[in-house]
Design a protein around this motif. Structure first.
Motif, PDB file in Angstrom:
ATOM      1  N   GLU A  92      16.016 -12.247 -12.165  1.00  0.00           N
ATOM      2  CA  GLU A  92      15.972 -11.468 -13.402  1.00  0.00           C
ATOM      3  C   GLU A  92      14.721 -11.755 -14.222  1.00  0.00           C
ATOM      4  O   GLU A  92      14.323 -10.935 -15.056  1.00  0.00           O
ATOM      5  N   GLN A  93      14.069 -12.875 -13.962  1.00  0.00           N
ATOM      6  CA  GLN A  93      12.845 -13.219 -14.674  1.00  0.00           C
ATOM      7  C   GLN A  93      11.594 -12.610 -14.038  1.00  0.00           C
ATOM      8  O   GLN A  93      10.536 -12.582 -14.663  1.00  0.00           O
ATOM      9  N   ILE A  94      11.702 -12.137 -12.795  1.00  0.00           N
ATOM     10  CA  ILE A  94      10.501 -11.662 -12.086  1.00  0.00           C
ATOM     11  C   ILE A  94      10.584 -10.220 -11.609  1.00  0.00           C
ATOM     12  O   ILE A  94       9.569  -9.647 -11.210  1.00  0.00           O
ATOM     13  N   VAL A  95      11.778  -9.615 -11.629  1.00  0.00           N
ATOM     14  CA  VAL A  95      11.951  -8.319 -10.969  1.00  0.00           C
ATOM     15  C   VAL A  95      11.023  -7.251 -11.542  1.00  0.00           C
ATOM     16  O   VAL A  95      10.575  -6.358 -10.814  1.00  0.00           O
ATOM     17  N   ALA A  96      10.692  -7.329 -12.815  1.00  0.00           N
ATOM     18  CA  ALA A  96       9.829  -6.317 -13.424  1.00  0.00           C
ATOM     19  C   ALA A  96       8.349  -6.661 -13.314  1.00  0.00           C
ATOM     20  O   ALA A  96       7.499  -5.913 -13.810  1.00  0.00           O
ATOM     21  N   SER A  97       8.004  -7.766 -12.634  1.00  0.00           N
ATOM     22  CA  SER A  97       6.611  -8.189 -12.530  1.00  0.00           C
ATOM     23  C   SER A  97       5.775  -7.155 -11.771  1.00  0.00           C
ATOM     24  O   SER A  97       6.241  -6.531 -10.817  1.00  0.00           O
ATOM     25  N   SER A  98       4.525  -7.021 -12.163  1.00  0.00           N
ATOM     26  CA  SER A  98       3.606  -6.110 -11.475  1.00  0.00           C
ATOM     27  C   SER A  98       2.723  -6.842 -10.469  1.00  0.00           C
ATOM     28  O   SER A  98       1.790  -6.243  -9.917  1.00  0.00           O
ATOM     29  N   GLU A  99       2.993  -8.131 -10.217  1.00  0.00           N
ATOM     30  CA  GLU A  99       2.211  -8.897  -9.246  1.00  0.00           C
ATOM     31  C   GLU A  99       2.637  -8.516  -7.827  1.00  0.00           C
ATOM     32  O   GLU A  99       3.817  -8.612  -7.484  1.00  0.00           O
ATOM     33  N   PRO A 100       1.707  -8.104  -6.966  1.00  0.00           N
ATOM     34  CA  PRO A 100       2.078  -7.728  -5.594  1.00  0.00           C
ATOM     35  C   PRO A 100       2.760  -8.846  -4.817  1.00  0.00           C
ATOM     36  O   PRO A 100       3.605  -8.574  -3.962  1.00  0.00           O
ATOM     37  N   TRP A 101       2.427 -10.101  -5.094  1.00  0.00           N
ATOM     38  CA  TRP A 101       3.023 -11.210  -4.347  1.00  0.00           C
ATOM     39  C   TRP A 101       4.459 -11.511  -4.758  1.00  0.00           C
ATOM     40  O   TRP A 101       5.143 -12.295  -4.098  1.00  0.00           O
ATOM     41  N   VAL A 142      10.672   7.132 -10.704  1.00  0.00           N
ATOM     42  CA  VAL A 142       9.719   7.953 -11.465  1.00  0.00           C
ATOM     43  C   VAL A 142       8.499   8.241 -10.588  1.00  0.00           C
ATOM     44  O   VAL A 142       7.716   7.339 -10.282  1.00  0.00           O
ATOM     45  N   PRO A 143       8.321   9.482 -10.138  1.00  0.00           N
ATOM     46  CA  PRO A 143       7.165   9.813  -9.297  1.00  0.00           C
ATOM     47  C   PRO A 143       5.851   9.395  -9.949  1.00  0.00           C
ATOM     48  O   PRO A 143       5.627   9.628 -11.138  1.00  0.00           O
ATOM     49  N   GLY A 144       4.999   8.764  -9.149  1.00  0.00           N
ATOM     50  CA  GLY A 144       3.686   8.364  -9.627  1.00  0.00           C
ATOM     51  C   GLY A 144       3.644   7.111 -10.473  1.00  0.00           C
ATOM     52  O   GLY A 144       2.565   6.704 -10.923  1.00  0.00           O
ATOM     53  N   SER A 145       4.781   6.453 -10.680  1.00  0.00           N
ATOM     54  CA  SER A 145       4.804   5.268 -11.541  1.00  0.00           C
ATOM     55  C   SER A 145       4.145   4.074 -10.863  1.00  0.00           C
ATOM     56  O   SER A 145       4.009   4.020  -9.633  1.00  0.00           O
ATOM     57  N   ALA A 146       3.754   3.090 -11.669  1.00  0.00           N
ATOM     58  CA  ALA A 146       3.132   1.878 -11.135  1.00  0.00           C
ATOM     59  C   ALA A 146       4.093   1.133 -10.218  1.00  0.00           C
ATOM     60  O   ALA A 146       3.689   0.590  -9.183  1.00  0.00           O
ATOM     61  N   GLN A 147       5.384   1.087 -10.582  1.00  0.00           N
ATOM     62  CA  GLN A 147       6.363   0.402  -9.730  1.00  0.00           C
ATOM     63  C   GLN A 147       6.502   1.099  -8.389  1.00  0.00           C
ATOM     64  O   GLN A 147       6.597   0.448  -7.344  1.00  0.00           O
ATOM     65  N   ARG A 148       6.509   2.423  -8.378  1.00  0.00           N
ATOM     66  CA  ARG A 148       6.592   3.151  -7.107  1.00  0.00           C
ATOM     67  C   ARG A 148       5.399   2.835  -6.216  1.00  0.00           C
ATOM     68  O   ARG A 148       5.551   2.608  -5.016  1.00  0.00           O
ATOM     69  N   GLU A 197      25.838  -8.438  -7.505  1.00  0.00           N
ATOM     70  CA  GLU A 197      25.223  -8.540  -8.828  1.00  0.00           C
ATOM     71  C   GLU A 197      23.703  -8.579  -8.734  1.00  0.00           C
ATOM     72  O   GLU A 197      23.003  -8.109  -9.642  1.00  0.00           O
ATOM     73  N   ILE A 198      23.186  -9.132  -7.640  1.00  0.00           N
ATOM     74  CA  ILE A 198      21.737  -9.159  -7.444  1.00  0.00           C
ATOM     75  C   ILE A 198      21.207  -7.757  -7.160  1.00  0.00           C
ATOM     76  O   ILE A 198      20.169  -7.346  -7.693  1.00  0.00           O
ATOM     77  N   LEU A 199      21.921  -6.990  -6.346  1.00  0.00           N
ATOM     78  CA  LEU A 199      21.511  -5.611  -6.097  1.00  0.00           C
ATOM     79  C   LEU A 199      21.463  -4.816  -7.399  1.00  0.00           C
ATOM     80  O   LEU A 199      20.525  -4.048  -7.647  1.00  0.00           O
ATOM     81  N   THR A 200      22.466  -5.013  -8.235  1.00  0.00           N
ATOM     82  CA  THR A 200      22.511  -4.317  -9.526  1.00  0.00           C
ATOM     83  C   THR A 200      21.348  -4.745 -10.404  1.00  0.00           C
ATOM     84  O   THR A 200      20.719  -3.911 -11.076  1.00  0.00           O
ATOM     85  N   ALA A 201      21.027  -6.035 -10.405  1.00  0.00           N
ATOM     86  CA  ALA A 201      19.927  -6.543 -11.223  1.00  0.00           C
ATOM     87  C   ALA A 201      18.589  -5.974 -10.764  1.00  0.00           C
ATOM     88  O   ALA A 201      17.722  -5.669 -11.588  1.00  0.00           O
ATOM     89  N   ILE A 202      18.408  -5.815  -9.453  1.00  0.00           N
ATOM     90  CA  ILE A 202      17.165  -5.234  -8.949  1.00  0.00           C
ATOM     91  C   ILE A 202      17.034  -3.779  -9.405  1.00  0.00           C
ATOM     92  O   ILE A 202      15.987  -3.358  -9.899  1.00  0.00           O
ATOM     93  N   GLY A 203      18.105  -3.016  -9.241  1.00  0.00           N
ATOM     94  CA  GLY A 203      18.062  -1.625  -9.675  1.00  0.00           C
ATOM     95  C   GLY A 203      17.778  -1.496 -11.161  1.00  0.00           C
ATOM     96  O   GLY A 203      17.001  -0.621 -11.584  1.00  0.00           O
ATOM     97  N   ARG A 204      18.370  -2.379 -11.947  1.00  0.00           N
ATOM     98  CA  ARG A 204      18.155  -2.351 -13.395  1.00  0.00           C
ATOM     99  C   ARG A 204      16.724  -2.739 -13.759  1.00  0.00           C
ATOM    100  O   ARG A 204      16.151  -2.218 -14.719  1.00  0.00           O
ATOM    101  N   GLY A 205      16.132  -3.643 -12.982  1.00  0.00           N
ATOM    102  CA  GLY A 205      14.799  -4.128 -13.302  1.00  0.00           C
ATOM    103  C   GLY A 205      13.669  -3.271 -12.763  1.00  0.00           C
ATOM    104  O   GLY A 205      12.505  -3.517 -13.098  1.00  0.00           O
ATOM    105  N   LEU A 206      13.999  -2.288 -11.925  1.00  0.00           N
ATOM    106  CA  LEU A 206      12.965  -1.425 -11.333  1.00  0.00           C
ATOM    107  C   LEU A 206      13.225   0.048 -11.653  1.00  0.00           C
ATOM    108  O   LEU A 206      13.318   0.883 -10.743  1.00  0.00           O
ATOM    109  N   PRO A 207      13.307   0.413 -12.923  1.00  0.00           N
ATOM    110  CA  PRO A 207      13.560   1.821 -13.252  1.00  0.00           C
ATOM    111  C   PRO A 207      12.440   2.740 -12.784  1.00  0.00           C
ATOM    112  O   PRO A 207      12.663   3.924 -12.529  1.00  0.00           O
TER     113      PRO A 207
END
Length: 218
Positions: A98-107, A136-142, A122-132
């Motif tokens: 939960e502390q790193i899932v939203a990180s933009s670091e490739p590693w 979103v097409p074209g987003s940095a996370q995508r 609960e981990i699967l749910t946390a990943i989905g929540r942390g990667l909205p």
């Protein structure tokens, strides 16, 4: 496979989980990490921006106290959370994820994707929540996750198969159709990311979406 125990060997194994440019930062984290009774086990290899890393499947170190963590730099704190996302205790894995899932670091990405193929709901749910941004097409996370999967097709295929296996073993009664399982939803978002990255449909190694009669590739 249990790796040989010994301070120098364990250090080498954990440093190898990150790009070489982070070696000094990893060493700084390991300096405050309690020694484990068991060595890390079964590293899996992936490619991060053209560099191979080998991440342990599990570590067994106790967590350092907050007083020891406090002096770490921001990068070092992310490294610590990545390492403990591989902990043998699922609650510890979730807390650090939960502390790193939203990180933009490739590693960071392989640590998150590996957890997508594990069994703690609960981990699967946390990943989905942390990667909205995955939806979103074209987003940095995508772009971030799409590039990683494109570089590591065999790793993602193995992750898909693991998600199906854990659903069938542990969650089929709760989620009668695979398409309703949170792991399926997460895989579809990741597949959309790599499809956008490469500009073509990505191979599927899970049951097809509802209403699609397609077969699972052999």
């Amino acid at each position: 496979m249990q790796l040989p125990r010994g301070p120098s060997n364990v250090t080498h194994v954990l440093v190898a989980a990150f790009p070489t440019r982070l070696a000094d930062d990893v060493q700084g984290v390991l300096a405050i990490t309690p020694e484990a009774r068991l060595a890390p086990i079964m590293p899996f290899e992936v490619e991060v921006q053209g560099e191979a890393v080998a991440i342990p499947s599990r570590i067994y170190n106790e967590e350092p106290g907050t007083d020891l963590e406090r002096p770490l730099t921001g990068t070092q704190q992310v490294i610590l959370h990545c390492l403990y996302s591989r902990h043998s205790d699922g609650r510890v894995r979730q807390r650090h994820l939960e502390q790193i899932v939203a990180s933009s670091e490739p590693w960071v990405v392989p640590f998150v994707v590996q957890l997508a193929g594990e069994y703690v709901l609960e981990i699967l749910t946390a990943i989905g929540r942390g990667l909205p941004g995955l939806s979103v097409p074209g987003s940095a996370q995508r772009r971030l996750y799409g590039e990683f999967i494109a570089r590591n097709p065999a790793f993602f295929a193995r992750t898909e198969r693991r998600v199906v296996s854990y659903w069938s073993c542990y969650y089929r009664r709760k989620y009668g159709a695979f398409g309703t399982y949170p792991g399926y939803v997460l895989l579809e978002a990741l597949r959309a990311a790599v499809t956008e990255q490469v500009g073509a449909l990505w191979p599927r190694y899970t049951p097809p979406p509802p209403g699609d009669a397609g077969e699972i590739p052999a």
